[in-house]
Design an enzyme around this catalytic site. Structure first.
Site, PDB file in Angstrom:
ATOM      1  N   ASP A 451       0.833  -1.212   0.000  1.00  0.00           N
ATOM      2  CA  ASP A 451       0.000   0.000   0.000  1.00  0.00           C
ATOM      3  C   ASP A 451       0.865   1.259   0.000  1.00  0.00           C
ATOM      4  OD1 ASP A 451      -2.347   1.502   0.134  1.00  0.00           O
ATOM      5  OD2 ASP A 451      -3.215   0.248   1.709  1.00  0.00           O
ATOM      6  N   ASP A 519     -11.063   1.904  -2.882  1.00  0.00           N
ATOM      7  CA  ASP A 519     -11.584   1.615  -1.542  1.00  0.00           C
ATOM      8  C   ASP A 519     -13.104   1.641  -1.543  1.00  0.00           C
ATOM      9  OD1 ASP A 519      -9.277   1.124  -0.144  1.00  0.00           O
ATOM     10  OD2 ASP A 519      -8.999   3.191   0.508  1.00  0.00           O
TER      11      ASP A 519
HETATM   12  C1  GLA Z   1      -5.786   1.733   2.368  1.00  0.00           C
HETATM   13  C2  GLA Z   1      -6.273   0.590   1.500  1.00  0.00           C
HETATM   14  C3  GLA Z   1      -7.287  -0.231   2.247  1.00  0.00           C
HETATM   15  C4  GLA Z   1      -6.701  -0.720   3.536  1.00  0.00           C
HETATM   16  C5  GLA Z   1      -6.194   0.448   4.356  1.00  0.00           C
HETATM   17  C6  GLA Z   1      -5.463  -0.039   5.594  1.00  0.00           C
HETATM   18  O1  GLA Z   1      -6.772   2.683   2.535  1.00  0.00           O
HETATM   19  O2  GLA Z   1      -6.787   1.055   0.293  1.00  0.00           O
HETATM   20  O3  GLA Z   1      -7.718  -1.315   1.454  1.00  0.00           O
HETATM   21  O4  GLA Z   1      -5.656  -1.612   3.260  1.00  0.00           O
HETATM   22  O5  GLA Z   1      -5.314   1.255   3.611  1.00  0.00           O
HETATM   23  O6  GLA Z   1      -5.011   0.993   6.386  1.00  0.00           O
END
Ligand code: GLA
Length: 698
Positions: A451, A519
């Protein structure tokens, strides 16, 4: 196929349906001749004979060059801007041409700056995607050079009455939404100056002549950049009406670099494809090329994943994850991913980034016992990491505050309570690589969700003479780390995530196995996001989860499991709901959907996509995937009004003489009828959805 003209100064690259041609004039200007349907060398010679227009006040070169630079009789915005202590701009002498295999290289040298420029063109066998990039090298023994701009390529479109531009714009939670606007006079620039690809735009454009293309017909030209840092793609209409697309790394001053004597740099690829079969044809060409030449191991279908983020947030523990894993295995998921919250003192987003060891309160035995249990349940095991970041509240930051990007004298800007590590520093990059390497050695880990949850803001580097280099060098370091980790751990798959879809591009896709699309897991919003995503990238990399209803992340929308599953089955299916709260009936239904997905998976992940009806408005939308004798149609209805039956969905690309049998009902369908009159979906009410599996029977 690459052919060279009789004079050795013109070249023709041809794919199955398109050709690209260029030539050198007597003054070594590299001129664009053709990007369009297949032509022959005789056609190239005819095009080469046309004189350049001569207008006072206008440049004869603007709009006609393959790689316009600053210097000489040019006014158009240059792809290359260079300065030395004594000079600015470049002028080129042709050096050599080399056609080897599927790649053409044309080398030039500027006697004043001692810069050498190599332009690369590659057309892979059986594909129409032309890959272009440039290498610049400082051949001076003693003088450094500063490169203010080095685009990957400039693309020139044929003269038409007008052009329409399609782009994929967005923001967090609303990525890759397709919009189309007429190309006006001047420049239309998209990009990111955030240090990563960004949610704002996918690095892609498509242009159709006279705004007349549809999904299946019309002339479409499309370009996409393979770079995961700041970038810029400009579509320009020059004073004489010529339209060019130019782009590469760096936005304004976020792409600067220096070349020490003897040093060279290679830009990322800016690829282009031309289709005479509309937007659908262009997408199909992009998808086939990525599956064959960009995405690692694309012949292997991606497993159905479970991810715990929406279910458990930061509240994770070994027992709770194992309980989820048991339920996930029981419904048929094949890969279990523990998201954020398993490491350091990461009990919220305020702490822990940088400390990549299991939280001893939550995983007292480390990750290995959970990973082994997950494997014993018949699934693969994955973890979430965000290695390019650090929370000020972390052991790493306390030990090495100087490792974060920062501008001396200014308070660091925090987003989500975190700072960006300066990966351009060799020591930081080595540390990050070692942390992930050690993690992968510490437990049987099959999958890493990588990420990146904030953009660059304080892009400073105290003590560094040329801090601007961190924009490009961060991404180059990331690529190097991923490449080496993949080589050291060949069975581990990687997912690219950046607050959802903030780092999706051809560069990251050449070293990750799938991407987190958004998300936003609302299944209705997702249809539009997926519609945009699929313009460029194939379903094989488009992760989509079924989460809880009402939707927790975004909007509280209530939707059926059916609608949620069929929406997510258009990509790489995953489940992200809190299975601990799903009823036995819901778990049973989920198991059925997952088993159905496994049946259609090869067709979805490797088949040819046809966008049958776009997801705009309240009416039905549908996509079709075709692979060999198999056809899968996924159809959705947003809202039915006045009892009006949903219009039938017309299929595409079938042999009209063929007959298909529905694998679920046994109903026989004649392809001629499916193509012309359509498939009756029977969708009703609000947020309805259906899957049709058809197999050719004659
Ligand atoms: C980001 C990702 C999510 C999740 C969060 C965790 O927002 O897109 O899918 O993994 O981080 O903190």
């Amino acid at each position: 196929m690459i052919e060279t003209g009789a004079d050795g100064r013109s070249w023709l690259l041809s794919g199955p349906t398109s050709s690209y041609a260029l030539r050198l004039d007597d003054e070594d200007h590299l001129l664009h001749l053709h990007w369009g349907p297949r032509i022959t060398l005789a056609d190239v010679a005819a095009l080469a004979g046309a004189p350049l227009p001569q207008w006072s006040f206008e440049s004869p070169l603007d709009g006609r060059e393959e790689y316009p630079v600053e210097g000489g009789p040019r006014f158009a915005e240059p792809a290359l801007i260079v300065r030395t202590p004594d000079a600015r701009g470049t002028g080129w002498a042709f050096g050599s041409a080399r056609a080897a295999g599927d790649e053409l290289r044309l080398a030039f040298r500027d006697p004043v700056t001692a810069l050498s420029l190599t332009l690369h063109y590659r057309l892979r066998d059986g594909h129409d995607v032309v890959e272009r990039w440039a290498t610049v090298a400082n051949t001076s023994p003693d003088t450094p050079l500063e490169v203010l701009r080095a685009d990957s390529a400039t693309w020139t479109l044929p003269v038409r009455g007008s052009w329409r531009l399609s782009q994929l714009h967005g923001r967090w939670g609303a990525e890759s939404r397709l919009t189309r606007v007429p190309v006006g006079h001047g420049a239309h620039t998209i990009g990111s100056r955030r240090g990563h690809t960004g949610h704002g735009h996918l690095p892609w454009v498509a242009l159709d002549a006279d705004g007349a293309a549809g999904e299946e017909h019309g002339e479409v030209y499309s370009c996409a950049l393979a770079w995961s840092g700041s970038w810029r793609l400009a579509t320009r209409r020059l004073p004489d009406g010529t339209v060019q697309v130019t782009g590469g790394w760096g936005h304004d001053d976020t792409g600067l670099f220096r070349l020490a004597p003897g040093e060279s740099r290679t830009t990322p690829v800016l690829a282009g494809v031309r289709s005479a079969e509309g937007f659908g044809g262009a997408s199909a060409a992009w998808h086939a090329w990525q599956l064959a030449h960009v995405i690692p191991s694309a012949a292997q279908d991606r497993p159905v994943l479970y991810n715990s983020w929406e279910a458990t947030g930061f509240e994770v523990s070994e027992a709770q994850q194992l309980a989820l894993a048991r339920r996930a295995a029981a419904i048929g998921t094949e890969l279990f991913v523990v998201d954020d919250g398993w490491f350091g003192r990461r009990t919220s987003d305020r702490a822990g980034l940088g400390d990549w060891w299991p939280n001893p309160d939550r995983f007292p035995r480390g990750l290995a016992p959970l990973a082994e249990e997950v494997r014993a349940l018949g699934m693969r095991f994955g973890v979430w990491v965000e290695p390019e970041m650090v929370n000020p509240d972390s052991d790493l930051y306390r030990a090495h505050p100087e490792w974060a990007q920062h501008v001396p004298g200014r308070a660091p800007t925090e987003f989500r309570n975190q700072l960006v590590l300066n990966l351009a520093r060799a020591d930081v990059a080595a540390f990050v690589e070692e942390q992930v390497h050690r993690l992968l050695e510490s437990a049987p880990i099959d999958y890493v969700k990588w990420d990146f949850n904030r953009s660059f803001t304080d892009a400073g580097w105290p003590g560094q003479a040329f801090p601007e280099r961190l924009w490009i060098d961060h991404v180059a370091a990331l690529y190097g780390i991923l490449d080496r980790l993949r080589a050291a751990h060949p069975s581990v798959a990687f997912e690219s995530c950046s607050g959802g879809g903030g780092r999706i591009d051809l560069g990251i896709l050449s070293r990750t196995d799938q991407v987190w699309t958004s998300d936003n897991t609302d299944p209705a919003d997702r249809l539009a996001i997926q519609h945009g995503f699929g313009q460029l990238h194939p379903a094989r990399v488009m992760a989509a989860w079924v989460t809880d209803s009402p939707n927790e992340q975004l909007n509280g929308r209530v939707s059926s499991l059916r609608f949620r599953f069929v929406s997510a089955m258009a990509g790489v299916l995953g489940v992200g709901g809190d299975l601990a709260r799903w009823s036995a009936a819901e778990l049973d239904e989920a198991r059925e959907w997952i088993s159905r997905y496994k049946e259609i998976r090869p067709v979805v992940q490797r088949g040819r996509l046809h966008r049958l009806l776009p997801p705009d408005g309240a009416g039905p939308s549908a996509v079709q995937y075709s692979l060999g004798d198999e056809v899968v149609v996924l159809a959705w209805l947003r809202a039915q009004s006045f009892g009006q039956p949903a219009a039938p969905v017309r299929l595409r690309g079938l042999d009209p003489g063929a007959v298909y049998v529905c694998q679920d009902t046994g109903q026989v369908h004649r392809a001629a009828v499916l193509l012309h009159h359509g498939l009756r979906t029977g969708l009703r009410g609000d947020l309805d959805a259906a899957v049709f599996r058809l197999r050719r029977a004659g």
